[in-house]
Motif scaffolding. Structure first.
Motif, PDB file in Angstrom:
ATOM      1  N   CYS A 209      25.654  -4.359 -11.371  1.00  0.00           N
ATOM      2  CA  CYS A 209      25.531  -4.728  -9.951  1.00  0.00           C
ATOM      3  C   CYS A 209      26.040  -3.631  -9.019  1.00  0.00           C
ATOM      4  O   CYS A 209      26.365  -3.900  -7.864  1.00  0.00           O
ATOM      5  CB  CYS A 209      26.264  -6.036  -9.658  1.00  0.00           C
ATOM      6  SG  CYS A 209      25.650  -7.463 -10.576  1.00  0.00           S
ATOM      7  N   GLU A 229      18.736  -6.746 -12.266  1.00  0.00           N
ATOM      8  CA  GLU A 229      19.617  -7.287 -11.231  1.00  0.00           C
ATOM      9  C   GLU A 229      19.005  -7.142  -9.853  1.00  0.00           C
ATOM     10  O   GLU A 229      18.101  -6.329  -9.623  1.00  0.00           O
ATOM     11  CB  GLU A 229      20.972  -6.575 -11.268  1.00  0.00           C
ATOM     12  CG  GLU A 229      20.879  -5.091 -10.958  1.00  0.00           C
ATOM     13  CD  GLU A 229      22.195  -4.347 -11.210  1.00  0.00           C
ATOM     14  OE1 GLU A 229      22.565  -3.523 -10.353  1.00  0.00           O
ATOM     15  OE2 GLU A 229      22.824  -4.580 -12.257  1.00  0.00           O
ATOM     16  N   THR A 231      20.641  -7.444  -5.680  1.00  0.00           N
ATOM     17  CA  THR A 231      21.826  -7.687  -4.861  1.00  0.00           C
ATOM     18  C   THR A 231      21.450  -7.866  -3.400  1.00  0.00           C
ATOM     19  O   THR A 231      20.384  -7.443  -2.948  1.00  0.00           O
ATOM     20  CB  THR A 231      22.833  -6.523  -4.974  1.00  0.00           C
ATOM     21  OG1 THR A 231      22.210  -5.319  -4.514  1.00  0.00           O
ATOM     22  CG2 THR A 231      23.301  -6.342  -6.409  1.00  0.00           C
ATOM     23  N   CYS A 241      25.009 -10.944  -6.371  1.00  0.00           N
ATOM     24  CA  CYS A 241      24.243 -10.245  -7.395  1.00  0.00           C
ATOM     25  C   CYS A 241      23.672 -11.271  -8.371  1.00  0.00           C
ATOM     26  O   CYS A 241      24.414 -12.118  -8.887  1.00  0.00           O
ATOM     27  CB  CYS A 241      25.113  -9.233  -8.141  1.00  0.00           C
ATOM     28  SG  CYS A 241      24.199  -8.339  -9.439  1.00  0.00           S
TER      29      CYS A 241
END
Length: 326
Positions: A209, A229, A231, A241
């Motif tokens: 993250c 991921e 964010t 995240c």
């Protein structure tokens, strides 16, 4: 013998006919694809046509229904002609539980949405969004429950919204609603900032993250997938995240992480057993949630993903160090 019309006169008539057709087409376009001859305000003045157009770019005539209700309104955009599209969305003031937006397994905000934080707090995306209203506005949600949180929610039923434009639209509607009900907490304060979500990217297990010091061993999905991921937000207010397996759009994130400083969002965390610290002079909460991902303990262990307690320790330690928390 037929009368011959001079060529110059025929040219003038042709030009006049073309101009008449263009005027007719232009008039029809203005009538059916704009609000030039229609209302400039919608939902009893809570929305302007310009705000709606910024949230839903494109041509079309705007109209509303259920506008006589303070806590609900539906807006439609109808269009005629090639390249145009219809839109329908609704705005509703609804009561949510005191745990909103961080109810276990059903977080109402995460790394997949644009985050609104500051004077107003909430989230938006292409299919809708919401904005917290002051607790003193509970009557707008038609709720007598003292623990409920009033929320202004936008749902996009047809078409897609431009998230930043939808945030401005929500902020404008919220300002009008709370002023009318005399429950605004900070009447002169500007709407919150909109912090867009990142693109989905491959996860580096040595820099999960993009949070310094947050490391994991190699993790592989139940079908051999890699981890990705996304964010959103900011460590100054609220940061999120989402971790998911590639190709697993159906199940979504298997873990969601958050760092929350925003006082409005933190209200729901005050009396809960959540890890917290003081970071930069602000009370800060460290959250994780994976309660709704459909896997059993053996399947989870086979991925190499740490237990919830171990993950919480790893994440909390990295976040405290990165944010210089006491």
């Amino acid at each position: 013998m037929p009368v011959r019309v001079p060529r110059s006169r025929r040219a003038k008539w042709s030009a006049a006919a073309v101009l008449a057709v263009l005027a007719l087409v232009g008039g029809l376009f203005l009538t059916f694809n704009t609000n030039t001859f229609g209302p400039g305000e919608l939902c009893r003045g809570r929305l302007s046509a310009d705000d709606v157009r910024r949230a839903f770019p494109g041509a079309g005539r705007l109209s509303d229904k259920d506008a006589e209700q303070d806590r609900s309104c539906t807006v439609e955009r109808t269009a005629v002609g090639p390249g145009t599209s219809d839109v329908q969305f609704s705005l509703d003031v609804e009561p949510e539980s005191s745990a909103f937006p961080f109810e276990r397994g059903t977080w109402a905000m995460s790394g997949s949405g644009d985050i609104i934080s500051g004077a107003s707090s909430g989230t938006t995306g292409e299919r809708g969004g919401w904005l917290l209203l002051p607790s003193s506005c509970a009557a707008l949600a038609d709720s007598a429950a003292p623990a409920s949180r009033p929320v202004l929610r936008a749902r996009v039923w047809n078409g897609t919204a431009e998230p930043a434009g939808l945030a401005r639209l929500l902020a404008s509607a919220a300002a009008s609603l709370t002023a009318g009900a005399d429950c605004r907490s900070n009447p002169g304060e500007a709407p919150g900032d909109v912090l867009p979500a990142s693109a989905v990217s491959a996860t580096d297990t040595a820099d999960v993250c993009s949070l310094p010091g947050f490391r994991l061993a190699k993790v592989t999905g139940p079908k051999g997938q890699s981890v990705q991921e996304r964010t959103s937000g900011s460590f100054d207010s609220a940061w999120f995240c989402d971790l998911s397996f590639t190709g697993d759009e159906r199940n979504g994130p298997f873990t969601r992480l958050a760092v929350v400083k925003d006082p409005e969002l933190s209200v729901s965390l005050k009396d809960r057993r959540v890890e917290k610290a003081v970071c930069g002079g602000k009370e800060t909460y460290f959250l994780l949630d994976n309660a709704d991902y459909p896997w059993d303990p053996k399947e989870r262990a086979a991925t190499g993903f740490p237990s919830e307690k171990e993950l919480s320790d790893l994440f909390g330690r990295a976040a405290r160090e990165a944010l210089d928390c006491s």
